[in-house]
Design a protein around this motif. Structure first.
Motif, PDB file in Angstrom:
ATOM      1  N   THR A 141      -0.647 -12.164   8.515  1.00 43.74           N
ATOM      2  CA  THR A 141      -0.960 -10.953   7.769  1.00 43.74           C
ATOM      3  C   THR A 141      -1.926 -11.354   6.668  1.00 43.74           C
ATOM      4  O   THR A 141      -2.156 -12.548   6.418  1.00 43.74           O
ATOM      5  N   GLU A 142      -2.505 -10.361   5.989  1.00 45.16           N
ATOM      6  CA  GLU A 142      -3.446 -10.667   4.919  1.00 45.16           C
ATOM      7  C   GLU A 142      -3.283  -9.669   3.792  1.00 45.16           C
ATOM      8  O   GLU A 142      -2.827  -8.536   3.990  1.00 45.16           O
ATOM      9  N   ARG A 143      -3.668 -10.108   2.609  1.00 43.23           N
ATOM     10  CA  ARG A 143      -3.559  -9.265   1.417  1.00 43.23           C
ATOM     11  C   ARG A 143      -4.845  -9.362   0.619  1.00 43.23           C
ATOM     12  O   ARG A 143      -5.374 -10.449   0.383  1.00 43.23           O
ATOM     13  N   LYS A 144      -5.376  -8.201   0.208  1.00 37.39           N
ATOM     14  CA  LYS A 144      -6.616  -8.144  -0.570  1.00 37.39           C
ATOM     15  C   LYS A 144      -6.340  -8.590  -1.996  1.00 37.39           C
ATOM     16  O   LYS A 144      -5.418  -8.106  -2.656  1.00 37.39           O
ATOM     17  N   THR A 145      -7.170  -9.532  -2.485  1.00 33.77           N
ATOM     18  CA  THR A 145      -6.963 -10.047  -3.844  1.00 33.77           C
ATOM     19  C   THR A 145      -8.198  -9.944  -4.721  1.00 33.77           C
ATOM     20  O   THR A 145      -8.120 -10.121  -5.933  1.00 33.77           O
ATOM     21  N   ALA A 146      -9.380  -9.679  -4.100  1.00 30.73           N
ATOM     22  CA  ALA A 146     -10.623  -9.623  -4.877  1.00 30.73           C
ATOM     23  C   ALA A 146     -11.646  -8.820  -4.091  1.00 30.73           C
ATOM     24  O   ALA A 146     -11.496  -8.633  -2.878  1.00 30.73           O
ATOM     25  N   PRO A 147     -12.720  -8.347  -4.755  1.00 30.86           N
ATOM     26  CA  PRO A 147     -13.744  -7.584  -4.037  1.00 30.86           C
ATOM     27  C   PRO A 147     -14.443  -8.442  -2.985  1.00 30.86           C
ATOM     28  O   PRO A 147     -14.431  -9.668  -3.033  1.00 30.86           O
ATOM     29  N   GLY A 148     -15.096  -7.733  -2.033  1.00 31.46           N
ATOM     30  CA  GLY A 148     -15.870  -8.450  -1.027  1.00 31.46           C
ATOM     31  C   GLY A 148     -15.050  -8.879   0.162  1.00 31.46           C
ATOM     32  O   GLY A 148     -13.852  -8.624   0.256  1.00 31.46           O
ATOM     33  N   TYR A 149     -15.726  -9.581   1.070  1.00 30.74           N
ATOM     34  CA  TYR A 149     -15.062  -9.940   2.324  1.00 30.74           C
ATOM     35  C   TYR A 149     -14.310 -11.257   2.240  1.00 30.74           C
ATOM     36  O   TYR A 149     -13.570 -11.625   3.160  1.00 30.74           O
ATOM     37  N   GLY A 176     -12.246 -11.933  -0.399  1.00 24.08           N
ATOM     38  CA  GLY A 176     -11.124 -11.785  -1.317  1.00 24.08           C
ATOM     39  C   GLY A 176      -9.813 -11.503  -0.630  1.00 24.08           C
ATOM     40  O   GLY A 176      -9.181 -10.460  -0.877  1.00 24.08           O
ATOM     41  N   PHE A 177      -9.333 -12.414   0.224  1.00 26.41           N
ATOM     42  CA  PHE A 177      -8.092 -12.222   0.960  1.00 26.41           C
ATOM     43  C   PHE A 177      -7.208 -13.456   0.865  1.00 26.41           C
ATOM     44  O   PHE A 177      -7.697 -14.594   0.787  1.00 26.41           O
ATOM     45  N   VAL A 178      -5.908 -13.201   0.880  1.00 25.47           N
ATOM     46  CA  VAL A 178      -4.922 -14.275   1.014  1.00 25.47           C
ATOM     47  C   VAL A 178      -4.201 -14.046   2.336  1.00 25.47           C
ATOM     48  O   VAL A 178      -3.732 -12.937   2.615  1.00 25.47           O
ATOM     49  N   PHE A 179      -4.127 -15.074   3.167  1.00 30.04           N
ATOM     50  CA  PHE A 179      -3.497 -14.968   4.476  1.00 30.04           C
ATOM     51  C   PHE A 179      -2.091 -15.548   4.435  1.00 30.04           C
ATOM     52  O   PHE A 179      -1.822 -16.522   3.714  1.00 30.04           O
ATOM     53  N   HIS A 180      -1.226 -14.951   5.219  1.00 34.43           N
ATOM     54  CA  HIS A 180       0.154 -15.419   5.287  1.00 34.43           C
ATOM     55  C   HIS A 180       0.540 -15.610   6.744  1.00 34.43           C
ATOM     56  O   HIS A 180       0.373 -14.706   7.567  1.00 34.43           O
ATOM     57  N   THR A 181       1.005 -16.790   7.077  1.00 35.56           N
ATOM     58  CA  THR A 181       1.505 -17.065   8.426  1.00 35.56           C
ATOM     59  C   THR A 181       2.924 -17.597   8.333  1.00 35.56           C
ATOM     60  O   THR A 181       3.269 -18.331   7.397  1.00 35.56           O
ATOM     61  N   SER A 182       3.729 -17.206   9.292  1.00 40.11           N
ATOM     62  CA  SER A 182       5.089 -17.740   9.414  1.00 40.11           C
ATOM     63  C   SER A 182       5.621 -17.340  10.779  1.00 40.11           C
ATOM     64  O   SER A 182       5.090 -16.398  11.402  1.00 40.11           O
TER      65      SER A 182
END
Length: 413
Positions: free
Chosen positions: A63-71, A73-79
């Motif tokens: 999954t991913e979460r937006k953290t900043a503007p632009g393409y 700015g994402f944090v990815f989460h795997t489990s």
């Protein structure tokens, strides 16, 4: 641990198109388990692995979460707990959010198969708005699947993204990556039409966007509108299977018409020089490859003269050939002629007309280049010529060869 084929491979198989490569998503596994099973880790931003035999890419469900503007700015989460549906939910379009399991069963939580059947490009969810690259990707898919329409709600969302300034955060390299791929699709004009409708083209390529609504002389351009003409030229280049360099040159060849004062419409005097400058600036801003930039500038500057080559005598042709550096770069000159042919035929009602300027110029270049220059240079030097005088002797000999090839009498002077 279970693996699924996802994305483009599933989409293209359903469309009965060739499947060139396959991407996989793995559910219920950890990186350590993948490595233990013989997979090679290659992902820099999130866990991606190469299969030990097929070398196809296997990515852990994420999954991913937006953290900043632009393409970026994402944090990815795997489990191991991330489900296939959660992974598919982060994808851009419904037609790209399908999967198949080992038994071939289709997993389609967002009705991608229905949208394929109805020929619709539709975003999966509101997360689409978090990544401006998705606007470019959708526009590129519109150029590939030219009988698909964009869902109204998706187009509205893209317009909102542009208004919010998301497109302004795109870096040139990413824009060029998508634009260059879109230029090579079967109907590249659709990419720019989609970008224009949502307002992204005005932000990314204002030089091109301003061409719509600019009239041209109807005797030469029955389609009248300059933006419409450029799109016709671009699609003609695609029909001719032209390379990327030629297609980019077609895109840029008339940019200067967008800077003609309205009181001078529909004529566009000296638009060639303005087009050359704007092509250079656009290529620089997009960080386009040098070969694309140089050809675009050449075609912008000389396309009107190349069109008139059937009117030129040997001397005028020689000057055009020399300005185009055709003797040193014959392949680039051939590409320039291809772009000019697309320009000539990319007009309403002109699609099937012959383009005699191309063969005439190629005949002239071939005649000049077939001439052995070493004996000419040696003979000139034996008479005491040096440097520029030797080059002029070669030039005059080539000019004579061009005149003979065209069966013209070369007068003195």
């Amino acid at each position: 641990m279970k693996a699924y084929v996802v994305g483009g491979a599933v989409r293209d198989a359903l469309l009965q198109r060739p499947v060139n490569d396959r991407d996989w998503v793995v559910v219920g596994a950890t990186p350590a388990e993948m490595i233990a099973a013989g997979y090679t880790p290659v992902g820099a931003d999130f866990p991606v692995f190469l299969h030990p035999q097929t070398h196809e890419e296997y990515a852990l469900a994420r999954t991913e979460r937006k953290t900043a503007p632009g393409y970026k700015g994402f944090v990815f989460h795997t489990s191991p707990e991330v489900t296939l549906a959660e992974d598919l939910a982060r994808r851009d379009l419904t037609i790209n959010a399908m999967a198949r399991d080992d038994d071939g069963a289709l997993v389609d939580p967002f009705n991608g198969q229905r949208d394929l059947q109805q020929r619709v490009l539709r975003h999966v969810g509101e997360a689409f708005a978090e990544d401006p690259v998705r606007i470019l990707r959708l526009a590129r898919f519109a150029a590939r699947f030219d009988d698909f329409t964009v869902a109204p709600e998706t187009e509205a969302l893209m317009q909102q993204m542009v208004t919010a300034g998301e497109v302004d955060a795109l870096v040139p390299e990413r824009v060029w990556q998508e634009v260059s791929r879109g230029l090579m699709e079967s109907k590249p004009s659709r990419m720019f039409e989609v970008l224009r409708r949502c307002g992204a083209l005005a932000r990314l390529m204002p030089e091109l966007d301003r061409l719509w609504g600019v009239p041209q002389p109807p005797a030469h351009h029955p389609e009248v509108d300059t933006g419409v003409h450029v799109m016709l030229v671009l699609d003609m280049a695609a029909q001719m299977a032209a390379p990327l360099t030629v297609r980019f040159a077609c895109l840029c060849h008339d940019l200067g018409k967008g800077t003609t004062p309205p009181e001078e419409w529909p004529r566009h005097l000296a638009h060639e020089a303005r087009s050359e400058d704007l092509a250079r600036e656009l290529a620089l801003r997009l960080k386009a490859p040098t070969e694309c930039s140089e050809l675009a500038q050449l075609v912008a500057r000389e396309h009107t003269n190349i069109h008139r080559a059937t009117e030129f005598n040997a001397r005028a042709l020689m000057r055009l050939i020399e300005r185009s550096d055709a003797f040193r770069r014959p392949q680039r000159f051939k590409e320039a002629l291809q772009a000019c042919e697309a320009d000539a035929r990319g007009r309403t009602g002109f699609q099937d007309r012959p383009y005699p300027s191309g063969p005439r110029l190629l005949k002239a270049v071939d005649a000049a280049m077939a001439l052995p220059t070493k004996p000419i240079a040696s003979g000139a030097m034996a008479k005491g010529a040096q440097g520029p005088a030797v080059a002029e002797a070669i030039r005059l000999a080539r000019l004579q060869a061009v005149a003979q090839a065209l069966d013209e009498h070369l007068d003195e002077g």
